[in-house]
Design a protein around this motif. Structure first.
Motif, PDB file in Angstrom:
ATOM      1  N   PHE A  13      11.251  -7.697  -3.492  1.00  0.00           N
ATOM      2  CA  PHE A  13      10.227  -7.137  -4.378  1.00  0.00           C
ATOM      3  C   PHE A  13      10.598  -5.686  -4.627  1.00  0.00           C
ATOM      4  CE2 PHE A  13       8.203 -10.506  -2.000  1.00  0.00           C
ATOM      5  CZ  PHE A  13       7.455 -11.192  -2.958  1.00  0.00           C
ATOM      6  N   VAL A  14      10.589  -5.282  -5.908  1.00  0.00           N
ATOM      7  CA  VAL A  14      10.889  -3.903  -6.267  1.00  0.00           C
ATOM      8  C   VAL A  14       9.664  -3.318  -6.947  1.00  0.00           C
ATOM      9  CG1 VAL A  14      12.444  -2.356  -7.477  1.00  0.00           C
ATOM     10  CG2 VAL A  14      13.311  -4.516  -6.577  1.00  0.00           C
ATOM     11  N   TYR A  15       9.188  -2.180  -6.424  1.00  0.00           N
ATOM     12  CA  TYR A  15       7.997  -1.510  -6.958  1.00  0.00           C
ATOM     13  C   TYR A  15       8.317  -0.048  -7.209  1.00  0.00           C
ATOM     14  CZ  TYR A  15       5.013  -5.497  -5.813  1.00  0.00           C
ATOM     15  OH  TYR A  15       4.444  -6.731  -5.775  1.00  0.00           O
ATOM     16  N   ASP A  16       7.651   0.511  -8.216  1.00  0.00           N
ATOM     17  CA  ASP A  16       7.727   1.952  -8.446  1.00  0.00           C
ATOM     18  C   ASP A  16       6.883   2.639  -7.385  1.00  0.00           C
ATOM     19  OD1 ASP A  16       8.307   4.384  -9.956  1.00  0.00           O
ATOM     20  OD2 ASP A  16       6.149   4.344 -10.361  1.00  0.00           O
ATOM     21  N   LEU A  17       7.472   3.604  -6.681  1.00  0.00           N
ATOM     22  CA  LEU A  17       6.789   4.235  -5.560  1.00  0.00           C
ATOM     23  C   LEU A  17       5.560   5.013  -6.008  1.00  0.00           C
ATOM     24  CD1 LEU A  17       6.713   5.102  -2.573  1.00  0.00           C
ATOM     25  CD2 LEU A  17       8.208   7.013  -3.186  1.00  0.00           C
ATOM     26  N   GLU A  18       5.687   5.747  -7.091  1.00  0.00           N
ATOM     27  CA  GLU A  18       4.610   6.650  -7.498  1.00  0.00           C
ATOM     28  C   GLU A  18       3.394   5.895  -8.001  1.00  0.00           C
ATOM     29  OE1 GLU A  18       4.040  10.540 -10.438  1.00  0.00           O
ATOM     30  OE2 GLU A  18       5.980   9.550 -10.231  1.00  0.00           O
ATOM     31  N   THR A  19       3.622   4.781  -8.711  1.00  0.00           N
ATOM     32  CA  THR A  19       2.501   4.062  -9.331  1.00  0.00           C
ATOM     33  C   THR A  19       2.227   2.717  -8.688  1.00  0.00           C
ATOM     34  OG1 THR A  19       3.962   3.018 -10.943  1.00  0.00           O
ATOM     35  CG2 THR A  19       3.042   5.174 -11.508  1.00  0.00           C
ATOM     36  N   ALA A  20       3.103   2.274  -7.750  1.00  0.00           N
ATOM     37  CA  ALA A  20       2.984   0.952  -7.123  1.00  0.00           C
ATOM     38  C   ALA A  20       3.024  -0.144  -8.165  1.00  0.00           C
ATOM     39  CB  ALA A  20       1.714   0.859  -6.277  1.00  0.00           C
ATOM     40  N   HIS A  44       0.843  -1.190   0.000  1.00  0.00           N
ATOM     41  CA  HIS A  44       0.000   0.000   0.000  1.00  0.00           C
ATOM     42  C   HIS A  44       0.878   1.238   0.000  1.00  0.00           C
ATOM     43  CE1 HIS A  44      -3.671  -2.330   1.017  1.00  0.00           C
ATOM     44  NE2 HIS A  44      -2.812  -3.089   1.717  1.00  0.00           N
ATOM     45  N   VAL A  45       0.444   2.252  -0.747  1.00  0.00           N
ATOM     46  CA  VAL A  45       1.100   3.554  -0.746  1.00  0.00           C
ATOM     47  C   VAL A  45       0.008   4.594  -0.590  1.00  0.00           C
ATOM     48  CG1 VAL A  45       2.644   5.139  -1.908  1.00  0.00           C
ATOM     49  CG2 VAL A  45       2.881   2.686  -2.299  1.00  0.00           C
ATOM     50  N   ILE A  46       0.048   5.331   0.534  1.00  0.00           N
ATOM     51  CA  ILE A  46      -0.998   6.328   0.782  1.00  0.00           C
ATOM     52  C   ILE A  46      -0.340   7.624   1.221  1.00  0.00           C
ATOM     53  CG2 ILE A  46      -2.715   4.588   1.413  1.00  0.00           C
ATOM     54  CD1 ILE A  46      -2.226   5.253   4.309  1.00  0.00           C
ATOM     55  N   GLU A  47      -1.098   8.729   1.063  1.00  0.00           N
ATOM     56  CA  GLU A  47      -0.594  10.041   1.465  1.00  0.00           C
ATOM     57  C   GLU A  47      -1.059  10.334   2.882  1.00  0.00           C
ATOM     58  OE1 GLU A  47      -0.657  14.769   0.103  1.00  0.00           O
ATOM     59  OE2 GLU A  47      -1.774  13.256  -1.028  1.00  0.00           O
ATOM     60  N   LEU A  48      -0.166  10.953   3.641  1.00  0.00           N
ATOM     61  CA  LEU A  48      -0.463  11.335   5.008  1.00  0.00           C
ATOM     62  C   LEU A  48      -0.621  12.852   5.069  1.00  0.00           C
ATOM     63  CD1 LEU A  48       2.164   9.148   6.897  1.00  0.00           C
ATOM     64  CD2 LEU A  48      -0.256   8.640   6.563  1.00  0.00           C
ATOM     65  N   GLY A  49      -1.713  13.324   5.703  1.00  0.00           N
ATOM     66  CA  GLY A  49      -1.895  14.769   5.902  1.00  0.00           C
ATOM     67  C   GLY A  49      -2.030  15.515   4.595  1.00  0.00           C
ATOM     68  N   ALA A  50      -2.963  15.097   3.771  1.00  0.00           N
ATOM     69  CA  ALA A  50      -3.168  15.770   2.486  1.00  0.00           C
ATOM     70  C   ALA A  50      -3.498  17.254   2.711  1.00  0.00           C
ATOM     71  CB  ALA A  50      -4.296  15.083   1.721  1.00  0.00           C
ATOM     72  N   GLN A  51      -2.969  18.104   1.827  1.00  0.00           N
ATOM     73  CA  GLN A  51      -3.132  19.551   1.962  1.00  0.00           C
ATOM     74  C   GLN A  51      -4.465  19.975   1.322  1.00  0.00           C
ATOM     75  OE1 GLN A  51       0.396  21.358   0.289  1.00  0.00           O
ATOM     76  NE2 GLN A  51       1.594  19.542   0.889  1.00  0.00           N
ATOM     77  N   ALA A 100      -0.763  -2.749  -4.551  1.00  0.00           N
ATOM     78  CA  ALA A 100      -0.347  -3.788  -5.497  1.00  0.00           C
ATOM     79  C   ALA A 100      -0.183  -5.093  -4.730  1.00  0.00           C
ATOM     80  CB  ALA A 100       0.967  -3.405  -6.183  1.00  0.00           C
ATOM     81  N   ASP A 101      -0.279  -6.192  -5.463  1.00  0.00           N
ATOM     82  CA  ASP A 101      -0.122  -7.517  -4.855  1.00  0.00           C
ATOM     83  C   ASP A 101       1.350  -7.862  -4.715  1.00  0.00           C
ATOM     84  OD1 ASP A 101      -2.829  -7.952  -4.620  1.00  0.00           O
ATOM     85  OD2 ASP A 101      -2.989  -8.783  -6.651  1.00  0.00           O
TER      86      ASP A 101
END
Length: 1710
Positions: free
Chosen positions: A296-303, A243-250, A261-262
């Motif tokens: 496991f290697v994932y692209d951070l921006e797109t997962a 999971h990749v989520i934003e914390l404290g969105a402006q 992603a799986d």
């Protein structure tokens, strides 16, 4: 996929075991790695220590003796944090140390235990307790501050990580716990996310998490992201997500869209789970690492998933970010420190090719400046430009990977775009974007600077240069120099435009900076010119400049002599000297001329400077003779001496001692040979003996060893210089032992009047010749006699001394010598004075002056020899009156009295002090009776006997002998050899004894007679004394003596004496009678005196009649008698009778012997009675023990039980052991059970076959020895259940395990032994030996279980031992696995290849072969796969691609004839450009007729035999192959061959391109002629354009006109005319612009307004600048750019000038 093409590369950065870390400490609790800088390992054995590994120098670990529970190194600095639990509490003590400063920074005692801690920032520690989380700053004195409480989901969790985001506003705590009941193997992960601002927590399920930041388009601030990985199991379904989520969105700003992603885990890794997550901020990638080594290697921006692979065969427990390379470090249980990095050359092609994700590939390339996406980026740029999206195109160009779009063409493209009114020009947008993104390249910097300079905005340039936004170049410097020289100099320096920099420094007269700069950049200016220039203005500066030149690397650029001449030409002597002294410090041979020059000029001008130079000794290669002459002229005589090498020169100079420092002259003599030194010394003495004597003496002292002491002495004697000799020898005397030296010194001192020194030396020296010295001193007749006294006193010349002093009337010295020096020698003095007939008054006065200090004996001896003893009467009487008890005084006085016959008897009997032997001897010849008196007084036996024998004084002798009562004296006089014995005996019997009233004297005499063996005389004497009523009739001793004598001499009289005498010593006489074997007499004596015990002993021991003894015992009824009888009976073997007698005697003393004899006779019933009696007498452990034993022997077990229950002192353990040893097991069982000796009881029960009881007893004993005995007995009895119970208690001891195993195996109990070992695995104390032994047993007897056992317990096995077992039993698969576990990869690979049917597994072998150390195994593996698995050989070779020699591999395959088989491998490694690989692939492509791949190979890889390949394929049947041959010739520069081959195959386009690239005008014109000859008019026209730069216009027109092809040449002619007309237009334009400059001042105001408009348009995209008052902005730029260049001509791409699109015929196929 080949490892070389993988997007992620792994390498081993370090192995912890290789730097001395024990594998047992490579665990999560002992190893910490807070960053890529340091690893910290905590060791507890052999001593507590902390090992700090600096990753920049990992092979030099720092080990410090520190005791702590945990240690953390700061992420960036050498600061160490330590944690230790306080003993007896749950509190932790925290400390922070600065290792470099060796100082403690902070410390704190936590009230509760810290279960996890970590550096969350370089200045902050995160502390996690069971309930809360704290932050502790290392700055200031603050204590840990509580941040939040742990959530409920983390209760009973093991905390494995704690992180914070860069702003420290978000915190995450991660823990793991056992899995759910349905799937316990899958560890559960829990996460607590905490917001510092909101002070709120959120509990999530996650195993690993990390923070990141990303800039969302449209948002001017970074967004904080958290990425976390989960793996959960629900209802049998396993879900793994990232999971990749934003914390404290402006609010109101674009936000990041949540991504997930799986995570796909292979079936073999079903229970694996993530343990760590690292974010690569450099590439924008997320790395998820699992426990079992998956990555496991994932692209951070797109997962988006990028890559997955297993990176470690061993579990990974620790990771750390490697920020500098965009990767991470991982540490596994084996101690490997693995570094994972992005493979920059392959990741983008991998993403675009393998994953087919073009957008991600472009983003990765832009983000990380990576290669591989060039075509995609260029294509995208062209699309944006075509769509007039100039801003987006500018951003793409600015971010293009590796700057592929940052070219002049791009700038030209933006320049060519027309500027729309009211809009920012695209070119300025482009430059503004570049400045925002980073730094401009050289061309961009020049173009932008030209715009700014034209607008006179120098401050913008300064800002950009300060911010390093521009790339400096010489052209940029030239441009800026027109407005600012200082700024231009900075640009020149950065651009390394060396000539321009040197010129600028010269203009500024900063010559020293020229040298520094020239050295830095390696530039060589005209140094001589620079030096001359400086010399005119600043001589000292010129010196400094010259010295700086001399220190340049590679040597001074100007000859030192030339530089010196420059100084001397201007009479700068001091400057020249300063320069030469500095540069000549190395003292090189080649500088000899310069050394001479600097000395010469200073000796002439400044001699003191020259002297200082020579004193320093810095030169050694100058012209010494020349310098010597100059020194002599300058008055530097010592320097001249040091440099002259001829004796005449030295002798000439050395006499100038008035101008030479003496010490220097002395030191100079040390440099001369012996002969030259002596010559010079003679000259100095001849010239001025008195003045130079001190120097000569000093030289002789210093160099006496070199010159020779004898030589120096002869020199002084030659000049009769006793003073010199005295001073010289005075220094040498203390170190010399030569008698002659000491004598000469005494002689010199005497002759120079040094009487005190003569006296000292004669008194202290041990080495002079005393005789010679004495004679010299007597001849010298010194006024002071003390030296002579010293010599004579020390060496025994006292008579000579006395005679000399008396003869020379020096009586005062005689008195002084005797009284003060040595009174002990007074007798010798007196003797000599008597010989010299000295008056007695003087002698008596001399003797009396010394008195008691005078030794009397030698004095008496001296006077007695000269018959002058009476001379001493007064002296002796004086001593006696003073109370002297000296024996010699009284001896002398006695002799005087005897001689004077002055009542000598009175003196001899009353004086207690004289020596009887001495005085008696003196009296013998004068009066023997006086001698007897003296000898009697002193008990001088031998002397008295001799004098009485000699003078027949036997009566006196007899009386003396009887009175002396001395046995030795009696023995001497009664010796049969004594001829006077009979006479003496008669006097003893007739006179001495009858006169004596002393029984002791009589007894001594009788004893002496007995000793002398005169029994008959003695008996008659004693009968007369004892039996006849004399005074001694009842004498006890005499009666004893009479009986004893009779026993010895006449035994028949003994019984009569016993009956007649009563007053004798019965016990003693009885014993003597026994010794004389008179047993009946002895028996009678003992009975007479009631000595019953002695009497019965005589009967028993001597008469040997036990019956009489028994009768005697019954008669007297004494216990002691019965005891003796019992002992005798015991000795005779009458055991029962003896025991009865002991009982009657009530004697318990002999119980030890009775017990021994009774046991030997086995009369245990009687022994019991006796021991019961003894027990009533004493409490002896032996008695009680023997009683138990006796009970056991007669089988009275009940009595034993009763006895041990009663009070007793028996040694029960010893009795039990004895009963056990004699197989009395029932009795032993009773004893062992009573004393709780479970070990012995167990052994006893084993003997009684009571195995269950034995096991119970062994359990209580809990002894390895007991367990073994019971176990082995149970095995022998086939009681395997009980044996296993025992065995489990044995095998937990490592030392006993092998013995148990061998015992089972020797008896064939293999299954039972295996069962025992299998049961032992579950023991709490199970150790490596059990697991290993079970493995060995499996190897021998149950092969099918071996592999499972090894895999389950690989970490708990003694692998070397199991390897030997598997090797012996030929279990190759298991052996291979063990070798892998033991890191013996060479052996593993060899085993697999040698036993492939059983051991080979492809995937396993690939893992093995890359880790072997023996390179030859790589090639053996190649042969192996070629023979057995050719279909997989490429896979193996790809794994080995980075390790093998590709040439050797190709050679192996070529020899085997299977080169095509490894074509994929060769394609993969061709990027290394290896000749053998290139040639092999090219050969395959030729055979396969794959001309496209062949051309690609030739283009990309040029390391092969190009000409050979071209010759091989130039006659190939395929046209394309021949075309490749022509291409090869072209690449090789063989233009003619290439063109000929192209013409042959009608490849006219190739021929034209080859001719154009060759740059050879002749070839191009020949090709034109060829086309004309062949009638190829179109080709003729095309060739004119393709070879436009080479073909001369006149030749082209001539050929066209002659061959009627003017139409085809006309386009060329038009282009040529256009080019030259353009050049003319440029010249005219330049002239017009020059004219316009004259009118520039009139249009100044207009130009200023235009520049303001330009700046206003540039401002939005350039760096911000403050607004300037009064400046407006306009929509257009206005001027300054000129007409855009015409677009390039389409279709050709040959670099020709552009031309209008007409007149060019289409080019058909040719």
């Amino acid at each position: 996929m080949a490892a070389a093409n993988a997007p992620i590369t792994m390498k081993e950065a370090l192995t912890l075991t290789s730097i001395g870390i024990n594998p047992q400490f490579i665990t999560f609790t002992n190893v910490t790695m807070e960053s890529d800088k340091y690893i910290c390992v905590r060791e507890t054995a052999p001593q507590n220590s902390v090992v700090i590994v600096d990753m920049s120098m990992p092979m030099q670990p720092l080990r410090r003796p520190i005791t702590a529970d945990s240690a953390l190194m700061n992420p960036i600095s050498r600061i160490l944090a330590l944690k230790a639990q306080l003993p007896g509490t749950t509190q932790d003590h925290l400390q922070i140390f600065n290792i470099e400063a060796k100082a403690k920074l902070k410390s704190h005692q936590m009230p509760e235990q810290v279960v996890f801690w970590k550096w969350i920032t370089p200045k902050m520690l995160g502390l996690v307790t069971q309930t809360s989380v704290y932050h502790w700053s290392i700055e200031g004195d603050s204590e840990p501050a509580k941040m939040f409480d742990r959530a409920a989901n983390l209760a009973n969790n093991q905390i494995i990580n704690y992180k914070c985001d860069p702003s420290e506003k978000w915190l995450v705590l991660i823990g793991i716990a056992p899995g759910s009941a349905e799937r316990q193997q899958l560890v559960k992960g829990n996460m607590q996310l905490f917001s510092v601002d909101q002070q709120r927590s959120q509990a999530l399920e996650a195993h690993a998490a990390s923070f990141a930041s990303i800039r969302v388009p449209g948002n001017d601030k970074d967004s904080i992201l958290i990425s976390f990985a989960t793996k959960t199991s629900n209802a049998g379904q396993t879900t793994s997500k990232l999971h990749v989520i934003e914390l404290g969105a402006q609010p109101g700003k674009p936000s990041f869209t949540k991504k997930q992603a799986d995570l796909f885990f292979p079936p073999d890794f079903a229970d694996d789970f993530p343990v760590a997550m690292q974010i690569s901020h450099k590439y924008g990638l997320t790395y998820v690492i699992t426990k079992l080594g998956l990555l496991f290697v994932y692209d951070l921006e797109t997962a988006t998933a990028v890559y997955r692979n297993r990176i470690s065969p061993d579990p990974i427990f620790l990771t750390s970010e490697a920020s500098s390379v965009g990767g991470f470090y991982a540490i596994n249980r084996r101690g490997q420190v693995l570094l994972a990095t992005v493979n920059e050359s392959t990741i983008v092609p991998f993403v675009s090719g393998q994953l087919n994700n073009l957008e991600l590939a472009v983003n990765l390339a832009k983000r990380g400046n990576l290669p591989g996406a060039e075509n995609l980026v260029v294509q995208r740029f062209q699309e944006l430009f075509a769509q007039t999206k100039y801003k987006e195109a500018a951003e793409l160009a600015a971010e293009s990977p590796q700057g592929i779009l940052r070219t002049p063409d791009t700038v030209a493209k933006f320049q060519s775009v027309p500027v729309q009114a009211g809009q920012t020009p695209p070119l300025l947008q482009y430059f503004g974007t570049l400045l925002t993104k980073g730094k401009l390249n050289a061309f961009e910097s020049l173009e932008l600077s030209r715009l700014v300079v034209n607008q006179n905005k120098k401050n913008l340039l300064e800002n950009w240069l300060a911010e390093d936004k521009l790339e400096c170049s010489e052209e940029l410097g030239d441009l800026v120099k027109t407005v600012d020289n200082d700024l231009a100099l900075k640009i020149y320096i950065k651009a390394r435009a060396t000539p321009k920099v040197v010129a600028a420094f010269a203009e500024r007269r900063e010559f020293d900076k020229i040298l520094i700069y020239s050295k830095q950049v390696g530039y060589t200016p005209d140094y001589l010119f620079l030096l001359q220039t400086i010399l005119r203005a600043d001589p000292q500066g010129a010196v400094n400049f010259a010295l700086m030149m001399s220190q340049m690397e590679g040597g001074c650029p100007v000859d030192y002599n030339t530089i010196t001449d420059l100084f001397l030409q201007r009479n700068l002597i001091r400057e020249a000297t300063a320069f030469l002294l500095d540069v000549l410090k190395p003292n090189l041979p080649e500088h000899g001329f310069l050394q001479t020059k600097v000395l010469e000029i200073n000796l002439v001008t400044f001699p003191n400077v020259a002297d200082a130079i020579l004193a320093n000794g810095m030169f050694s290669h100058y012209d010494r003779p020349r310098v010597a002459q100059l020194c002599e002229k300058a008055g530097l005589y010592i320097r001249a001496l040091q440099h002259y090498s001829e004796l005449p020169d030295i002798k000439r100079v050395i006499v100038n001692t008035h101008a030479i420092e003496p010490q220097a002259l002395v030191e100079f003599f040390g440099t001369l040979s012996k002969e030259w030194a002596m010559e010079c010394m003679k000259d100095l003495l001849l010239v001025n003996l008195r003045g130079n004597l001190q120097i000569i003496v000093q030289v002789a002292k210093e160099y006496c060893e070199h010159l020779g002491v004898e030589t120096c002495i002869k020199l002084f004697e030659q000049f009769k210089s006793y003073e010199g000799l005295y001073f010289f020898l005075g220094s040498y005397l203390s170190s010399s032992e030569d008698p002659e030296i000491h004598f000469k010194y005494i002689e010199a001192a005497a002759k120079t009047g040094q009487i005190k020194e003569v006296e000292r030396v004669t008194r202290e020296s041990e080495f002079y010749d005393p005789e010679k010295t004495k004679n010299f001193l007597m001849e010298a007749k010194l006024p002071d006699a003390r030296p002579l006294i010293n010599v004579c006193d020390r060496f025994g010349f006292v008579p000579d001394l006395t005679h000399y002093l008396y003869s020379n009337n020096m009586l005062r010295y005689i008195e002084g010598y005797v009284q003060k020096v040595n009174p002990g020698n007074a007798p010798l003095v007196v003797g000599q004075l008597l010989d010299d007939e000295c008056p007695e008054d003087f002698i008596k006065g001399l003797i009396l002056s010394v008195r008691s200090l005078l030794p009397v004996e030698p004095l008496v001896e001296e006077c007695e020899k000269r018959n002058r003893l009476r001379l001493l009467t007064q002296f002796l009487e004086h001593l006696v009156s003073e109370g002297s008890q000296d024996v010699h005084v009284h001896n002398a006085l006695g002799k005087i009295i005897i001689d004077s016959n002055n009542n000598p008897e009175h003196f001899l009997t009353t004086n207690p002090y004289y020596d009887s032997r001495v005085v008696g001897k003196y009296c013998e010849k004068r009066d023997p009776t006086l001698a007897v008196v003296a000898y009697r007084r002193g008990q001088c036996d031998d002397e008295l006997i001799n004098v009485t024998n000699k003078n027949s004084l036997f009566k006196l002798q007899a009386r003396y002998v009887v009175e002396r009562m001395d046995g030795d004296l009696w023995a001497k006089v009664l010796d049969p050899e004594n001829e006077f014995r009979r006479l003496l005996i008669d006097q003893v019997v007739s006179t001495a004894l009858p006169e004596s009233k002393s029984p002791e004297q009589v007894s001594a005499a009788v004893k002496a007679f007995m000793t002398a063996d005169l029994p008959h005389e003695l008996i008659e004497l004693l009968e007369k004394i004892v039996l006849q009523n004399s005074a001694f009739s009842g004498n006890f001793n005499l009666q004893n003596l009479l009986i004893l004598t009779a026993i010895k001499a006449d035994p028949s009289r003994v019984m009569d004496y016993i009956n007649r005498l009563d007053n004798f010593d019965g016990p003693a006489v009885g014993e003597v009678a026994v010794d004389a074997q008179l047993y009946e007499e002895a028996y009678a004596i003992f009975k007479k005196f009631n000595l019953n015990v002695q009497a019965v002993n005589v009967l028993l021991d001597n008469i040997r009649d036990i019956n009489r003894a028994v009768e005697f015992a019954y008669r007297v009824e004494e216990d002691a008698v019965w005891s003796q009888v019992a002992k005798a009976q015991l000795r005779e073997g009458l055991v029962s009778d003896a025991i009865e007698s002991f009982i009657r005697a009530d004697d318990a003393t002999q119980f030890l012997e009775v017990i021994k004899v009774a046991e030997d006779a086995e009369v245990y019933h009687d022994l019991v009675k006796y021991l019961l009696m003894v027990r009533q007498k004493s409490k002896e452990p032996k008695v009680d023990s023997e009683l138990i034993y006796a009970y056991a022997k007669i089988d009275r077990l009940g009595d034993i039980e009763e006895f041990i229950l009663m009070p007793n002192v028996a040694n029960l353990p010893s009795v039990g052991d004895r009963l056990y040893d004699e197989a009395l097991y029932e009795a032993a069982k009773i004893i062992f059970a009573f004393i709780s000796n479970w070990g012995k009881l167990a052994c006893t029960l084993v003997k009684l076959k009571q195995f269950q009881g034995a096991v119970d007893a062994a359990r209580k004993a809990n002894s390895a020895k007991t367990w073994k005995e019971v176990c082995f007995a149970c095995v022998d009895a086939e009681e395997f259940r009980l044996a296993q119970i025992c065995g489990l208690n044995i095998i937990v001891q490592v030392d006993d395990l092998e013995e148990v195993s061998e015992y089972y195996q020797n008896r064939g109990c293999f299954n039972e032994l295996i069962s025992l070992m299998e049961s032992g695995l579950g023991l709490e104390r199970a150790h490596m030996g059990i697991f290993t032994e079970l493995g060995v047993l499996y190897a021998r007897y149950r092969h099918e279980k071996l592999m499972e056992h090894i895999k389950l317990f690989s970490t708990r096995l003694n692998i070397p031992k199991l390897i030997r077992a598997c090797d012996e039993q030929q279990h190759w698969q298991e052996l291979t696995y063990l070798y892998i576990q033991y890191d013996e990869f060479d052996n593993a690979a060899t085993t697999v290849m040698n036993h492939s049917p059983e051991a080979w597994d492809h995937m396993q072998f690939k893992d093995i072969i890359v880790k072997v150390a023996n390179v030859e195994l790589y090639y053996k593996a190649v042969h192996f796969y070629l023979q057995e698995h050719p279909d997989l050989i490429n896979d193996v070779l790809n794994v080995l691609a980075l390790r093998v020699d590709h040439t050797r591999v190709v050679d192996i395959m070529r020899k085997a004839g299977h080169l095509r088989l490894v074509k994929p491998y060769m394609v993969a490694v061709q990027s290394n450009n290896v000749s053998a690989v290139n040639e092999a692939l090219n050969e395959i492509y030729v055979e396969e007729e794959d001309y496209d791949r062949l051309r690609e190979s030739i283009d990309l890889h040029d390391n092969f035999d190009q000409i050979g390949l071209a010759q091989k394929i130039e006659k190939h049947e395929l046209l394309e192959m021949r075309r490749v041959a022509a291409y090869i010739y072209k690449k090789a520069g063989r233009w003619k061959q290439s063109i000929a081959l192209s013409k042959k195959d009608n490849l006219y386009k190739d021929a034209m391109e080859t001719a154009s690239q060759s740059g050879d005008r002749e070839l191009a014109e020949e090709l034109l002629v060829y086309f004309i000859e062949q009638g190829k008019k179109e080709c003729f026209a095309s060739c004119l354009f393709v070879c436009y730069d080479l073909i001369r216009p006149d030749v082209a027109l001539e050929l066209a006109w002659v061959n009627n092809m003017i139409d085809f040449a006309f386009p060329y002619l038009l282009q040529f005319i256009r080019e030259y007309s353009g050049k003319v237009d440029e010249l005219i334009k330049d002239k017009i612009e020059a004219m316009k400059e004259e009118k520039a001042k009139e249009n100044e105001e207009k130009d200023v307004i235009m520049q303001q408009n330009m700046y206003a348009q540039l401002l939005p995209l350039a760096l911000p600048a403050p607004p300037m008052p009064g400046m407006g902005g306009g929509p257009g730029m206005g001027g300054g750019y000129g007409a855009p260049p015409p677009p390039p001509m389409g279709g050709m791409g040959m670099g020709m000038p552009p031309m209008p699109p007409y007149g060019m015929p289409s080019m058909g196929s040719y």
